[in-house]
Design a protein around this motif. Structure first.
Motif, PDB file in Angstrom:
ATOM      1  N   ARG A 121      32.736  31.053  33.582  1.00 19.69           N
ATOM      2  CA  ARG A 121      33.280  29.746  32.854  1.00 19.69           C
ATOM      3  C   ARG A 121      34.622  29.313  33.642  1.00 19.69           C
ATOM      4  O   ARG A 121      35.100  28.600  33.645  1.00 19.69           O
ATOM      5  CB  ARG A 121      33.561  29.854  31.584  1.00 19.69           C
ATOM      6  CG  ARG A 121      32.228  29.546  30.548  1.00 19.69           C
ATOM      7  CD  ARG A 121      32.858  30.242  29.529  1.00 19.69           C
ATOM      8  NE  ARG A 121      33.268  31.550  29.587  1.00 19.69           N
ATOM      9  CZ  ARG A 121      32.981  31.658  27.998  1.00 19.69           C
ATOM     10  NH1 ARG A 121      33.456  31.939  26.666  1.00 19.69           N
ATOM     11  NH2 ARG A 121      33.458  33.135  28.294  1.00 19.69           N
ATOM     12  N   SER A 122      34.861  30.259  35.001  1.00 13.45           N
ATOM     13  CA  SER A 122      35.580  29.890  35.723  1.00 13.45           C
ATOM     14  C   SER A 122      36.170  30.683  36.871  1.00 13.45           C
ATOM     15  O   SER A 122      34.999  31.741  37.036  1.00 13.45           O
ATOM     16  CB  SER A 122      37.537  30.169  35.652  1.00 13.45           C
ATOM     17  OG  SER A 122      38.053  31.730  35.090  1.00 13.45           O
ATOM     18  N   GLU A 123      36.138  30.623  38.292  1.00 14.55           N
ATOM     19  CA  GLU A 123      36.379  31.383  39.510  1.00 14.55           C
ATOM     20  C   GLU A 123      36.688  33.250  38.750  1.00 14.55           C
ATOM     21  O   GLU A 123      36.252  33.452  39.521  1.00 14.55           O
ATOM     22  CB  GLU A 123      36.961  30.636  40.264  1.00 14.55           C
ATOM     23  CG  GLU A 123      37.237  30.984  41.622  1.00 14.55           C
ATOM     24  CD  GLU A 123      37.430  31.250  42.994  1.00 14.55           C
ATOM     25  OE1 GLU A 123      37.927  30.901  43.959  1.00 14.55           O
ATOM     26  OE2 GLU A 123      37.674  29.400  42.409  1.00 14.55           O
ATOM     27  N   ALA A 124      37.447  32.796  37.876  1.00 12.46           N
ATOM     28  CA  ALA A 124      39.063  33.918  37.760  1.00 12.46           C
ATOM     29  C   ALA A 124      37.679  35.028  37.579  1.00 12.46           C
ATOM     30  O   ALA A 124      37.786  35.737  37.113  1.00 12.46           O
ATOM     31  CB  ALA A 124      39.923  34.050  37.001  1.00 12.46           C
ATOM     32  N   GLU A 125      37.243  34.520  35.749  1.00 12.03           N
ATOM     33  CA  GLU A 125      36.171  34.981  35.249  1.00 12.03           C
ATOM     34  C   GLU A 125      34.633  35.674  35.476  1.00 12.03           C
ATOM     35  O   GLU A 125      34.652  36.867  35.576  1.00 12.03           O
ATOM     36  CB  GLU A 125      35.479  34.352  33.637  1.00 12.03           C
ATOM     37  CG  GLU A 125      34.510  35.138  33.335  1.00 12.03           C
ATOM     38  CD  GLU A 125      34.168  34.381  31.630  1.00 12.03           C
ATOM     39  OE1 GLU A 125      34.802  34.414  30.879  1.00 12.03           O
ATOM     40  OE2 GLU A 125      33.614  33.469  32.664  1.00 12.03           O
ATOM     41  N   SER A 126      34.614  34.799  36.847  1.00 12.23           N
ATOM     42  CA  SER A 126      32.933  35.406  37.823  1.00 12.23           C
ATOM     43  C   SER A 126      33.937  36.140  38.807  1.00 12.23           C
ATOM     44  O   SER A 126      33.304  37.306  39.198  1.00 12.23           O
ATOM     45  CB  SER A 126      32.662  33.876  38.874  1.00 12.23           C
ATOM     46  OG  SER A 126      31.652  34.071  39.074  1.00 12.23           O
ATOM     47  N   ARG A 127      34.939  36.145  39.246  1.00 14.57           N
ATOM     48  CA  ARG A 127      35.579  37.152  40.215  1.00 14.57           C
ATOM     49  C   ARG A 127      35.617  38.731  39.359  1.00 14.57           C
ATOM     50  O   ARG A 127      35.061  39.814  39.988  1.00 14.57           O
ATOM     51  CB  ARG A 127      36.567  36.885  41.173  1.00 14.57           C
ATOM     52  CG  ARG A 127      36.814  35.795  42.178  1.00 14.57           C
ATOM     53  CD  ARG A 127      35.488  35.887  42.891  1.00 14.57           C
ATOM     54  NE  ARG A 127      35.427  34.586  44.102  1.00 14.57           N
ATOM     55  CZ  ARG A 127      34.184  34.559  45.049  1.00 14.57           C
ATOM     56  NH1 ARG A 127      34.073  36.065  45.079  1.00 14.57           N
ATOM     57  NH2 ARG A 127      34.458  34.051  45.573  1.00 14.57           N
TER      58      ARG A 127
END
Length: 360
Positions: free
Chosen positions: A306-312
């Motif tokens: 749900r965010s780039e940080a969560e995905s990474r």
């Protein structure tokens, strides 16, 4: 975890509760609501049905009902990669999308293979025929990446709230699969004409009524008990992956769609696969072939965030799991994020089911 989607506490509970495990019963919403109440959410059968209807109308859900496993119904599907030059992008994509055999098509971030689509056919030998026709029309080479081993297909997307499990680590939802008819799976690999008709009737979902299975039976001119027993058996046989709400993951804020690809040593794939598949945020996990000189990767693990940080963070978890089995170098993997949906019609089952149906 956080999500920007605007949902009430009850709506969050419903989204989380039945992304699978919805009961196959005469009064499914009564059974389902009772199970949710047992888990601490105060809801009636009428409120559960009305909430699902409202979520469906608002586009939070893609649909409600069985998720049919096309692979078990008949025919074949394969993932295909392609390089499309920027100056011919629209022209080539239009030619690919015009093929009725092409279901999904995405543009992905990659320096060479930037278009990824799924081909679905009634007979497996037609895959090469379709790809040859696409190559002849576009002048661009295709790279066929059929599934060699499937470790997981479970695209579930939870939101913060009741029944959401424990974030990245825990189980979520409610399971009422034991409330259905007592049926035994069979070893049949073909469909009867009546089963074919049932598959086609439910492939786009169930009616949003108090008696969805009875409504399907009315549409088919069959007894409700036959519909209940056949759907329950199909779920046990794997012809139906699960039954419940199918969220629109973009509407829930899962906009980061990362296809991680890995060059796993061949002798470790069968060992690594189940471990990566056990990570709850991995929605699809397969072994696929390499293409020498073009595509060095043989293992695919799809994650969403749900965010780039969560995905990474989730991709890092996949790499940590991989690293328990071999020394993963930077050039042993890549992550291809989708930048555009080019076509998404879903896999149509009519031709595949017809080809795999017994003669009456």
């Amino acid at each position: 975890m956080t999500t920007d989607v605007d949902l009430t506490v009850r709506e969050r509970a419903v989204v989380n509760a039945f992304q699978g495990g919805f009961p196959v019963a005469d009064d499914p919403f009564e059974v389902a609501a009772a199970a949710v109440r047992d888990d601490g959410v105060d809801i009636t059968a009428t409120e559960l049905l009305e909430t699902i209807r409202d979520l469906d109308e608002r586009g939070v859900l893609s649909r409600f009902g069985p998720l049919v496993n096309a692979q078990e119904i008949g025919g074949a599907a394969t993932l295909v990669a392609m390089h499309v030059p920027e100056d011919r992008f629209d022209e080539v994509v239009e030619a690919v999308n015009d093929r009725r055999e092409v279901a999904h098509n995405y543009e992905r971030e990659h320096p060479h293979l930037n278009v990824w689509f799924v081909v679905s056919v009634a007979e497996e030998e037609r895959v090469e025929e379709v790809l040859s026709a696409i190559e002849a029309e576009t002048g661009q080479e295709t790279y066929n990446l059929p599934k060699r081993q499937e470790f997981r297909v479970e695209a579930k997307f939870y939101v913060d709230g009741p029944l959401d499990g424990d974030g990245d680590a825990g189980a979520a939802g409610v399971d009422c699969t034991d409330q259905g008819p007592d049926v035994e799976p069979t070893d049949a690999t073909t469909l009867t004409p009546a089963e074919r008709d049932l598959v086609l009737e439910i492939q786009d979902g169930l009616p949003l009524s108090e008696t969805p299975y009875a409504d399907v039976a009315d549409a088919l001119g069959r007894e409700p008990e036959w519909v209940l027993e056949t759907i329950a058996r199909f779920e046990r046989e794997g012809k139906i992956r699960r039954i419940g709400v199918v969220p629109n993951h973009y509407a829930l804020g899962y906009t980061e769609n990362g296809m991680t690809v890995w060059n796993v040593p061949d002798d470790l794939v069968s060992e690594v696969g189940p471990e990566v598949a056990s990570l709850p945020f991995v929605t699809h996990c397969y072994e696929r072939p390499r293409h020498e000189g073009v595509w060095p990767y043989n293992f695919f693990a799809m994650t969403h965030g749900r965010s780039e940080a969560e995905s990474r963070r989730r991709i890092d978890r996949v790499r940590e799991t991989m690293s328990e089995y071999w020394d993963v170098a930077d050039d042993d993997w890549d992550s291809l994020f989708s930048t555009r949906i080019l076509k998404k019609t879903g896999i149509r089952l009519e031709e595949r089911a017809d080809a795999n149906t017994e003669s009456p």
